[in-house]
Design a protein around this motif. Structure first.
Motif, short mmCIF file in Angstrom:
data_model
loop_
_atom_site.label_atom_id
_atom_site.label_comp_id
_atom_site.label_asym_id
_atom_site.label_seq_id
_atom_site.Cartn_x
_atom_site.Cartn_y
_atom_site.Cartn_z
N ALA A 62 0.79 -1.23 0.00
CA ALA A 62 0.00 0.00 0.00
C ALA A 62 0.82 1.28 0.00
CB ALA A 62 -0.94 0.00 1.20
N HIS A 63 1.97 1.27 0.66
CA HIS A 63 2.71 2.52 0.89
C HIS A 63 4.20 2.36 0.56
CE1 HIS A 63 -0.43 2.52 4.23
NE2 HIS A 63 -0.82 3.47 3.42
N PRO A 64 4.85 3.50 0.30
CA PRO A 64 6.31 3.47 0.33
C PRO A 64 6.71 3.01 1.73
CG PRO A 64 5.50 5.59 -0.50
CD PRO A 64 4.32 4.86 0.05
N ASP A 65 7.58 2.11 1.86
CA ASP A 65 8.13 1.50 3.09
C ASP A 65 7.42 0.22 3.49
OD1 ASP A 65 5.94 2.00 4.85
OD2 ASP A 65 6.83 3.84 5.62
N ASP A 66 6.31 -0.15 2.81
CA ASP A 66 5.67 -1.44 3.09
C ASP A 66 6.47 -2.58 2.46
OD1 ASP A 66 3.53 -0.31 4.37
OD2 ASP A 66 2.16 -0.43 2.65
N GLU A 67 7.22 -2.29 1.43
CA GLU A 67 7.81 -3.37 0.62
C GLU A 67 8.94 -4.07 1.37
OE1 GLU A 67 8.53 -0.23 0.37
OE2 GLU A 67 10.45 0.16 -0.60
N HIS A 121 -5.61 0.47 4.42
CA HIS A 121 -4.93 0.51 3.11
C HIS A 121 -4.20 -0.80 2.84
CE1 HIS A 121 -4.41 5.21 3.31
NE2 HIS A 121 -5.67 4.83 3.26
N HIS A 122 -3.64 -1.39 3.91
CA HIS A 122 -2.88 -2.63 3.74
C HIS A 122 -3.78 -3.77 3.26
CE1 HIS A 122 0.41 -1.18 6.78
NE2 HIS A 122 0.48 -0.57 5.62
N SER A 123 -4.88 -3.99 4.01
CA SER A 123 -5.77 -5.08 3.63
C SER A 123 -6.37 -4.81 2.25
CB SER A 123 -6.87 -5.26 4.67
OG SER A 123 -7.36 -4.02 5.13
#
Ligand code: ZN
Length: 822
Positions: free
Chosen positions: A31-36, A150-152
């Motif tokens: 979902a976001h920059p830094d989730d990866e 956002h994640h789910s």
């Protein structure tokens, strides 16, 4: 930082040659920059040699910024560049959808609704149909274990897109742009063990991604940490790890892998028709590659290039031709560069471009031509070993050349998404360069074209040689200040708004007419001596009277300048914003820089406020606009004798996270309160971003991760007659209307006795009310306040009720200090 990619070293060429043999690809979705998962990305890209992509649904616009006061789309621009910096290290490519990170979301349904599910699903499908991944991997499950709506939602979108991308009935409008349906082999969820949740288990499919890459002298864990540490605005510096490290996967759709992530996928050249000769010569090139003399392979490489070019056109052929061209460039020591000595290409002006080519080996190279825009310069010139060849070219920048506005900010946005009407623009992380030069060179008899961005190149006496992007700008940009102008209702005030016109080329003397509109009236003034020199700015005061706003409590003022035949209309995104940080390239973008005019019934008490800056916010500007005299306090200003002069002391957001010295001045601050002072502490975090070791208030309270994310959630007054809600401004429910993004973050909890909790609020669908948004305690003759309310967002946005409430926080009810004016 220089984002000019350095030439590949001999060992990097060897790695690139190995990658040339692999025709497999993986797309990671979160979902976001830094989730990866940068370790997994590094493993896929640098060890397994797959073409690897990270699709971040959002640009992280709604996060908190640890390095400055940028928020919203501006923070999204910074985080986009941080992702690109991370990808340069882990070797993956970067993609985005049009979704806007509107802040924390507690449910999947809310996230999908605010984003517009079909719109964002279309973008995920579009990226898949273009990138054509063999395998898709998600970071998050579709349920609450994901920890953020956002994640789910990213998990839901990835699974639905996996199916929809292969379905010719879904989003058929994509097919007009040359893509076809795409069936990935499988989609997996990369389970995790962090933040207190362990979703991994030993019976899941697992891989050891802790390998060592001797050609780079680095463990994948080291590459991953370097990559992740680029997320500086989030404070995500992490330590390196070395040695075995497992990643776990759960199948979501498609058949489950048994031995390998890409089980059942042909990742060799065989998948392309007529490629037998290619894999044979590639094996031979790899076998005979000489680390001490990469240029010895160039002849064979150019023959390979020729053969590859005769294959039937396909996305893999295009991808591998691009990789091979870069290898040939590196192996022959070829250096091609186009640069200018100014940061801006000004519409209607021209640009001197310096073009350089050097052949740093004994390879036979001819520079055939250099092309820019629609013109080619035919050169047909031999590049003798190590003899630089350079020439200059003047480039005219037509008035019609588009501004360098990031593509997702060109159209007005929705609450939860950007609008990009040109389908072909969707997906990439940023605009393509403003200008490029196409170098056509003949290497050992084979013509190859290299497209290079034109850089703004300069030498900083401290940082050394720097490369930055070139931005296309209009001749004049128009800004206004301050961001918010406050009028007191009923008082007949007049205040100036300052318009600043900045020139990027010389503007000879002429009449200019400045028009500005607010409160349903248009005013204009004429400046008969208007002229500007390149690089200089001119300030013009526009008188604004509160009287014109009768009845309305909020309006926006926009101005425009008409000059000769040119009209610079501020509402048309003509303010140029600059964001400069050392770890990312310079950022420029345009925005409509209006002024918010408030006309409020707002009372204040007291005159002098001491402000202890935190991680970055614009709250003190609002205090000044309320009429307070603001002094900024540093470590050496916190002695009681100095503090006594202030009616109130306010700490900026996360001040206790970023200044350890607040710890050592606890006693001074408490003594100040005891004597009748008024200390207001805005939110601090309890996360790993700098521990709050300091005591903050007179007695204990905890800082939780509790927040109210719905900016419209109802607010209940627990202490309706408390001075914070009654003096000097009587606060009502109406003051909680029109808030932006959220009510607040990092609320207090379990306060000790002596604290009063003033407000209660609850997000839709939540069971419990939160009571820690505004906490107050008396100490001696003074008071201490902790607030998680997001004043740092509301005040710069000109939310009337937040201004009135904050005035109450700062107004000191204890006349003692007020009176003596020390
Ligand atoms: Zn996230």
């Amino acid at each position: 930082m220089s984002q000019q990619s350095p030439a590949l070293s001999s060992s990097e060429i060897a790695l690139a040659l190995k990658k040339l043999e692999v025709l497999g690809s993986v797309l990671y979705v979160a979902a976001h920059p830094d989730d990866e998962n940068t370790r997994l990305l590094a493993y896929l890209s640098r060890e397994k040699m797959y073409r690897t992509g990270y699709l971040s649904i959002t640009r992280g616009d709604g996060g908190q910024n640890l390095i400055g006061d940028e928020q919203g789309v501006e923070l999204g621009l910074i985080r986009t560049q941080e992702l690109l910096a991370a990808r340069r290290i882990d070797g993956a490519e970067q993609f985005f959808t049009r979704a806007y990170d509107f802040g924390f979301s507690k449910s999947t349904a809310e996230a999908l609704e605010i984003w517009g599910k079909e719109k964002i699903l279309s973008d995920v499908v579009w990226v898949i149909r273009n990138f054509r991944p063999d395998v898709i991997i998600t970071r998050f499950p579709e349920d609450a274990r994901a920890g953020h709506g956002h994640h789910s939602a990213s998990g839901v979108l990835a699974r639905e897109a996996f199916l929809a991308a292969a379905d010719t009935g879904r989003f058929p409008e994509h097919f007009r742009y040359g893509v076809g349906p795409w069936q990935a082999k499988r989609i997996l969820w990369n389970t995790f063990n962090f933040g207190g949740a362990n979703t991994t288990s030993e019976n899941q499919f697992k891989l050891d991604v802790g390998g060592y890459l001797p050609l780079l002298g680095k463990s994948l864990g080291e590459l991953a940490a370097e990559s992740r540490s680029q997320h500086k605005s989030q404070g995500f510096g992490v330590p390196s790890s070395r040695g075995s490290s497992m990643e776990y996967f759960v199948p979501v759709a498609g058949d489950a892998p048994v031995k390998d992530l890409l089980d059942g996928v042909n990742t060799s050249w065989d998948k392309l028709e007529g490629s037998q000769g290619i894999s044979r010569s590639l094996m031979e090139i790899n076998r005979t590659y000489d680390f001490r003399n990469p240029s010895a392979s160039v002849k064979a490489l150019t023959r390979l290039y020729q053969d590859m070019a005769t294959l039937k056109p396909s996305p893999w052929r295009e991808q591998k031709l691009k990789e091979l061209a870069a290898i040939i460039e590196a192996a022959s020591g070829l250096y091609l560069e186009a640069s200018v000595t100014q940061a801006y290409a000004v519409q209607g002006d021209s640009l001197r471009m310096n073009i350089q080519a050097v052949n740093r080996s004994v390879t036979s190279v001819r520079l055939l031509k250099a092309g820019y825009e629609y013109a080619d310069t035919i050169l047909d010139r031999e590049l003798k070993p190590n003899q630089p060849f350079s020439f200059r070219k003047t480039l005219f920048v037509p008035e019609s050349k588009a501004n360098s506005q990031p593509y997702w900010l060109q159209e007005e946005m929705e609450r939860g998404s950007f609008n990009v009407s040109d389908q072909k623009q969707i997906g990439p992380p940023e605009n393509s360069p403003s200008y490029t030069v196409r170098f056509t060179v003949d290497v050992e008899g084979v013509p190859i074209t290299y497209e290079k961005p034109v850089w703004y190149k300069y030498t900083d006496p401290v940082k050394g040689e720097r490369y930055q992007p070139v931005y296309v700008v209009p001749p004049v940009s128009v800004n206004t200040s301050p961001g918010v102008v406050l009028f007191r209702r009923g008082k007949n005030q007049e205040k100036p708004v300052q318009l600043t016109a900045t020139a990027y080329s010389d503007i000879p003397r002429a009449d200019a007419r400045i028009t500005y509109r607010f409160g349903q009236e248009v005013q204009s003034i004429t400046d008969t001596g208007f002229r500007l020199s390149r690089g200089l700015a001119k300030n013009i005061n526009l008188p604004v009277s509160g009287k014109r706003l009768n009845g309305i409590d909020k309006d926006r003022l926009f101005a425009s300048i008409e000059y000769s035949n040119l009209k610079f209309n501020q509402a048309n995104y003509l303010a140029l914003a600059q964001v400069n940080y050392d770890h990312i390239p310079s950022i420029r973008y345009f925005y409509p820089d209006g002024v918010t005019i408030l006309n409020l019934d707002l009372q204040t008490s007291g005159k002098k406020v001491g402000y202890i800056r935190g991680a970055g916010d614009k709250v003190s500007e609002s205090l000044e606009e309320m009429g307070y005299q603001v002094s900024y306090l540093g470590e050496n200003d916190l002695q009681l004798s100095n503090l006594r002069q202030f009616d109130a002391i306010v700490t900026g957001v996360r001040a206790y996270n970023v200044h350890e010295w607040l710890n050592t001045h606890y006693d001074d601050l408490m003594a100040y309160v005891r004597e009748g002072g008024n200390l207001i502490v805005q939110y601090n975090t309890n996360s790993f971003i700098g521990p709050v070791r300091a005591r903050i208030g007179p007695s204990n309270f905890n800082i939780s991760r509790n927040r109210i994310t719905d900016e419209n959630s109802p607010v209940r007054f627990l202490e309706p007659s408390h001075p914070l809600l009654t003096w000097p401004n009587r606060i009502s429910e109406k003051d909680f209307e029109g808030w932006v993004q959220e009510r607040g973050v990092y609320f207090a909890e379990t306060p000790a006795q002596g604290y009063t909790q003033v407000l209660a609020m609850r997000d839709p669908g939540e069971k419990d009310e939160l009571t820690g948004s505004l906490l107050v305690a008396s100490l001696g003759k003074g008071r201490f306040i902790y607030t998680g309310l997001a004043f740092f967002r509301q005040l710069p946005s000109g939310v009337p009720g937040a201004w009135r409430l904050f005035a109450n926080l700062v107004s000191n009810p204890n006349a003692k200090i007020n009176g003596n004016g020390k």
